[in-house]
Design a protein around this motif. Structure first.
Motif, short mmCIF file in Angstrom:
data_model
loop_
_atom_site.label_atom_id
_atom_site.label_comp_id
_atom_site.label_asym_id
_atom_site.label_seq_id
_atom_site.Cartn_x
_atom_site.Cartn_y
_atom_site.Cartn_z
N GLY A 1 7.42 9.09 42.13
CA GLY A 1 7.95 8.79 40.80
C GLY A 1 7.43 9.74 39.75
N CYS A 2 6.17 10.14 39.87
CA CYS A 2 5.59 11.09 38.93
C CYS A 2 6.27 12.46 39.04
N VAL A 3 6.56 12.88 40.27
CA VAL A 3 7.24 14.16 40.47
C VAL A 3 8.64 14.12 39.86
N GLU A 4 9.36 13.04 40.07
CA GLU A 4 10.70 12.92 39.48
C GLU A 4 10.63 12.96 37.96
N ARG A 5 9.64 12.32 37.39
CA ARG A 5 9.50 12.30 35.94
C ARG A 5 9.20 13.69 35.40
N LEU A 6 8.35 14.47 36.10
CA LEU A 6 8.02 15.81 35.66
C LEU A 6 9.22 16.76 35.77
N ILE A 7 10.02 16.58 36.81
CA ILE A 7 11.22 17.42 36.95
C ILE A 7 12.21 17.12 35.83
N ALA A 8 12.35 15.85 35.49
CA ALA A 8 13.23 15.49 34.37
C ALA A 8 12.77 16.15 33.08
N ASP A 9 11.45 16.22 32.85
CA ASP A 9 10.94 16.88 31.66
C ASP A 9 11.15 18.39 31.72
N LEU A 10 11.08 18.98 32.92
CA LEU A 10 11.31 20.42 33.04
C LEU A 10 12.73 20.78 32.63
N LEU A 11 13.69 19.96 32.98
CA LEU A 11 15.10 20.27 32.70
C LEU A 11 15.52 19.82 31.31
N ARG A 12 14.66 19.12 30.59
CA ARG A 12 15.01 18.65 29.25
C ARG A 12 14.60 19.68 28.22
N SER A 13 15.45 19.93 27.28
CA SER A 13 15.17 20.94 26.26
C SER A 13 14.16 20.43 25.25
N PRO A 14 13.39 21.33 24.61
CA PRO A 14 12.43 20.91 23.58
C PRO A 14 13.13 20.28 22.37
N ILE A 15 12.39 19.46 21.62
CA ILE A 15 12.93 18.81 20.42
C ILE A 15 13.02 19.84 19.30
N GLU A 16 14.20 20.02 18.78
CA GLU A 16 14.39 21.00 17.72
C GLU A 16 13.65 20.55 16.46
N GLY A 17 12.86 21.46 15.93
CA GLY A 17 12.07 21.17 14.76
C GLY A 17 10.71 20.60 15.05
N LYS A 18 10.50 20.08 16.24
CA LYS A 18 9.21 19.49 16.62
C LYS A 18 8.45 20.38 17.61
N GLU A 19 9.20 21.02 18.53
CA GLU A 19 8.57 21.80 19.60
C GLU A 19 9.19 23.19 19.62
N GLN A 20 8.34 24.19 19.82
CA GLN A 20 8.82 25.57 19.89
C GLN A 20 9.23 25.90 21.32
#
Length: 991
Positions: free
Chosen positions: A110-129
């Motif tokens: 489950g932790c690996v699946e969660r990390l992969i989902a974060d890898l494919l998710r784009s950064p928050i505009e205005g919050k993260e570079q």
């Protein structure tokens, strides 16, 4: 069975418990599948050797494999008493033991699946570079996820590589990097390539090259900040960077190949470019790392085994003490010099020649390093010493072995090499043997495995695309004699059939059966191991090679008039081989090519062919090496039908590596995988590639800084696009913090499935500094419109007509004959089992066609009539015609069944003389009738094409009419027909 069970349990009483528990299963398998091996009747010489392969493959664990091998050896010890020639079975070397997919030391799934989902998710505009350290860490993990990298050291080496070392390929698109020190090739996926082209010009790229581990920690910290649940923050905070890199691709990598990449050898850059694009870049020949060689002392009397053991114990003690005193292996310390002096002093002691060679080599490695590693640790040398001690104890137990002939010494070393199951131990022994060959006075070794290693002691990774190999063969024989044609056929057997040099040299014509479609490597000559005896389907060879093989057999039979004649004789092989290899090296711009490289290429071709069948692998854009008739659907379907006929249908569970290792003649798939297969890294990533979804806004930012990115985006994504909140769903409420969930940009962000080839192509074009290569164009072959087709192509055109092919795709000369002729065309479908016999038939007809006679052609009509009516031949003139038709078909060595009441009668004698005059034999069958008669089908004739003899005879008769009519068709008529057909095709008219 009870007696055998008691005998095996008594002899194996000291083995571990798990080994003893596997004895009943082994005995049960033998009783069900090879019961004759347990009987009292003497066994054939190869009985246990043939049983060994299937027997060993049923073992599920290493303990079971040990038990099975011990049972078979004990069985051989008993059965050899009744048959002294019974061959001893060799051990089957399986793949390295596969570790569990998910073990306790892995991250939770489950932790690996969660990390992969974060890898494919784009950064928050205005919050993260998207150009900070965390973004670089995200890129590193994406590369590890897409490219199957499990080592942090490999990622660090990748970051240190300058951009000019990256190679971009076009059609198919690929971005790759070769790391020679790591002996690894990295294939970037589409996301990793796009991010590389985006981040490499940014200032943060220097930080990434300096400290990639820091970047990964920054990305993990950002993920922790997004996380809501405290227990998840604690879990993510406890993850080490090395664990994260190791497990990020846990759910996407090939399970069947885990644990073997440490011994895998990829292709270097120049050879990889040649394979994928056809560009023959210069290949540099590596210089060997030479060690000082001192002449060996003269052979003396036998040495005490206790004295030998004491010297080896002192050697290990010196290295162990050095490892304890200098754990960081600092070569500037005094203990290093003292240990070196102690080791040199040990080599001055009187000992056997085998022990002296071992201690000299290990001492030289400790002092000077090796070609594959500049500094070897003491623990590594201790491992080397263990392997070599086992080798010399079982192989070079006496100095008399060094007085053997070259063949005897090679056989002795081969038997010692095959006892090692681990590839690393085999490499150690081979490198040691390379060192031994530098000493004068030792017998010359002729091991094939030594040809696998280059001068640096590393695996010689090489591959020739089939199209380039065929082109070199054609140019080499141009305006040459029969000896040059023979050496080309010899090299084609090494390339397409995977034969060793001695196997091809000792091949006999009777070992090539075109009726069964098999090429047999028998024990008529002493082989390097029992596994070398095998049979290779001729369907693996291209049709033109099978035809050349058939033609060479016919020529040899005409010269020697014996079925057991050698395929090659009366030639100077050494000089011809040198000429061809020099010509091949010059054409490929590669001085590292040897004859053994062709065998490696054949194994890689089989790997790709079977993978295309088993996994239904159809790449949208084929690399250069796949653009050959071997990988076309027609050839692949024939291979599929052949495997079905052999009882091994292709499926997802087909044992590809084991099948290749059996056909290549290896003791097991371990050697095949780690030494021979050099395209497996690219192929494995292609077969395990999965589609992924990315943010439209983020991909547009990667591709361009102008409005042109909107145009590129249309080609990158597969329509339609959907909102990211639909993809994340309830997962966002669970995993993401309030800042991410409340981001207004999320509602404007669309995600979609990407087209990998398009994204890769754009990324390669944007990557500044990398080398780019496109495929060379295959030259088109132009033929004259008035050329008369050979019989094989005529039969193919007839097949196209029966399938309703458009006229514009037919040969103009054939089409002109078809419109003027009233000859009926027979329907003939050649299945895979008949393919080798059909190719041989075409070869016989085409070679004998210029000297055909009307009598022989009339005989075909007679044969066709009698096959249809199933009548016996009652007249001698009819018999004569049928015999002429057999000669047209190229059928040799036939035996005809003659029914006669009195075999000594004048009529029977006349029939006998007629048959023997054509070169055939007679089998007399008693008959009550006074009339002599003959059966149309030869006696005990197992020709695969006999059931289609009616269609074949009709096809040859139609071909005769085609050749006679084609001489009356003018070229202008053919050209007019070609133009009219072209116009009709442009107007959409299909005849």
């Amino acid at each position: 069975m009870r007696d055998w069970l008691a005998y095996f349990e008594e002899r194996l009483a000291r083995e571990p418990r798990l080994v003893r528990e596997a004895i009943p299963a082994a005995l049960t398998w033998l009783t069900q599948n090879a019961s004759k091996t347990l009987g009292e009747v003497p066994l054939p010489d190869n009985a246990l050797v043939k049983v060994a392969g299937g027997f060993y493959r049923t073992a599920a664990t290493s303990d079971a494999l040990t038990a099975y091998h011990q049972v078979l050896l004990l069985l051989w010890e008993q059965q050899v008493l009744t048959n002294p020639l019974l061959r001893q079975p060799a051990v089957w070397r399986p793949l390295p033991l596969d570790t569990p997919t998910v073990a306790q030391y892995h991250l939770p799934v489950g932790c690996v699946e969660r990390l992969i989902a974060d890898l494919l998710r784009s950064p928050i505009e205005g919050k993260e570079q998207d150009t900070d350290e965390a973004a670089c860490g995200r890129w590193l993990l994406l590369v590890a996820w897409e490219s199957g990298i499990e080592s942090l050291g490999t990622l660090k080496a990748m970051c240190q590589a300058p951009l000019p070392q990256w190679i971009g390929l076009q059609s198919p698109e690929a971005l790759t990097l070769y790391l020679p020190d790591e002996v690894t090739r990295i294939w970037l996926g589409p996301i990793g390539s796009a991010l590389l082209s985006y981040l490499s010009p940014q200032p943060i790229w220097r930080t990434l090259k300096r400290d990639p581990q820091r970047c990964i920690k920054a990305w993990l910290k950002r993920v922790i900040q997004r996380t809501v649940e405290p227990w998840e923050r604690k879990l993510l905070g406890s993850i080490r960077v090395s664990e994260l890199v190791r497990d990020i691709g846990l759910l996407t990598r090939s399970i069947g190949l885990r644990g073997v990449w440490a011994s895998y050898t990829p292709l270097p850059d120049s050879i990889m470019v040649r394979a994928f694009t056809g560009h023959c870049l210069p290949v540099s020949a590596t210089k060997g790392h030479t060690l000082s060689v001192t002449p060996l002392p003269a052979l003396e009397g036998a040495h005490s085994s206790q004295q030998e053991a004491a010297l080896h114990h002192q050697f290990r003690t010196c290295l162990s003490d050095y490892q304890r005193l200098n754990p960081k292996d600092n070569r500037q310390k005094r203990c290093y010099r003292q240990t070196q002096q102690q080791l040199i002093a040990l080599t001055q002691q009187p000992m056997s020649r085998a022990s002296l060679l071992v201690l000299r080599w290990l001492t030289a490695l400790f002092a000077h390093g090796s070609a594959w590693k500049s500094k070897l640790a003491a623990s590594t040398l201790l491992t080397y010493h263990s392997s070599l001690s086992t080798f010399i104890r079982t192989t070079w137990d006496e100095d008399a072995v060094f007085e053997l002939s070259s063949e005897g010494f090679t056989e002795c070393c081969q038997s010692g090499l095959t006892q090692f199951e681990q590839t690393d131990s085999q490499y150690t022994v081979l490198r040691f043997l390379q060192f031994c060959q530098q000493h004068q006075g030792l017998p010359i070794l002729e091991l094939d495995e030594l040809k696998v290693l280059n001068s640096q002691g590393r695996v010689r990774a090489n591959y020739l695309p089939p199209a380039l190999f065929d082109e070199v063969c054609q140019h080499f024989v141009m305006n040459k004699g029969r000896y040059e044609h023979q050496i080309v056929l010899f090299m084609q057997l090494c390339y397409y059939a995977g034969l060793r040099e001695d196997e091809a040299l000792s091949l006999h014509c009777n070992e090539i059966c075109f009726d069964t479609g098999m090429l047999y490597i028998t024990n008529a000559k002493r082989r390097k191991s029992p596994h070398a005896e095998r049979k290779i389907p001729l369907v693996l060879l291209p049709p033109f090679v099978v035809k050349a093989l058939s033609d060479q057999c016919d020529k040899q039979w005409e010269r020697h008039a014996a079925m057991s004649t050698p395929l090659f004789d009366d030639w100077h092989y050494v000089s011809l081989e040198t000429q061809f290899i020099d010509f091949l090296r010059q054409a490929m711009n590669d001085p590292t090519i040897v004859t053994h490289s062709l065998r490696h290429s054949g194994a890689n071709n089989w790997l790709v062919m079977l993978s295309m069948l088993a996994f239904d692998f159809k790449p949208p854009s084929r690399p250069y090496f796949l653009r050959h008739a071997l990988f076309e659907s027609l050839q692949l379907e024939e291979i599929r039908a052949m495997l079905v006929s052999l009882g091994s249908p292709v499926s997802l569970y087909f044992p590809i590596l084991e099948w290749i290792s059996e056909r290549i003649g290896h003791a097991g798939p371990a050697t095949t995988l780690t030494v021979y297969l050099h395209l497996l890294d690219w192929l494995a990533l292609q077969l395990t590639a999965t589609s992924c979804q990315l943010s439209k806004r983020e991909v547009r930012r990667w591709l361009s800084n102008s409005n042109y990115s909107f145009t590129q985006q249309k080609h990158v994504f597969v329509s339609p696009l959907i909102g990211e909140e639909e993809v994340v769903g309830s997962m966002s409420n669970r995993y993401l913090g309030d800042d991410y969930r409340r981001s207004p940009s999320l509602n404007d962000c669309k995600v979609g499935e990407i087209v990998p080839e398009v994204l890769l192509s754009i990324a390669i074009k944007r990557l500044v500094g990398c080398q780019c290569f496109s495929q060379v164009d295959t030259p088109s072959v132009t033929t004259s419109v008035a050329t008369v087709l050979p019989f094989s192509l005529f039969a193919l055109e007839v097949r196209h007509v029966s399938l309703g092919t458009a006229d514009c795709n037919l040969s103009p000369c054939f089409l002109a004959w078809l419109q003027q002729s009233n000859t009926s065309l027979p329907s003939l479908t050649v299945i895979a089992r008949q393919q080798p016999a059909w190719l041989r038939l075409c070869q016989s007809i085409e070679s004998a066609w210029p000297t055909r006679t009307r009598v022989a052609l009339r005989g075909l009509s007679t044969l066709r009539h009698y096959c249809r009516t199933e009548k016996s031949i009652m007249a001698i003139r009819v018999l004569n015609r049928v015999l002429y038709s057999y000669r047209v078909l190229g059928l040799q060595g036939l035996t005809l069944a003659i029914h006669a009441q009195d075999t000594q009668s004048p009529t029977a004698s006349m029939w006998h003389r007629t048959i023997t005059r054509h070169g055939y034999k007679v089998h007399w069958v008693p008959s009550e009738s006074k009339r002599v008669s003959a059966t149309v089908k030869p006696f005990r004739f197992a020709w695969p094409l006999w059931n289609d003899i009616d269609a074949i005879a009709g096809l040859i008769i139609a071909y005769e009419d085609y050749c006679r009519t084609s001489l009356l068709i003018s070229p202008s008529m053919v050209e007019e027909l070609k133009v009219s057909e072209k116009k009709g095709h442009e107007q959409g008219v299909i005849r």
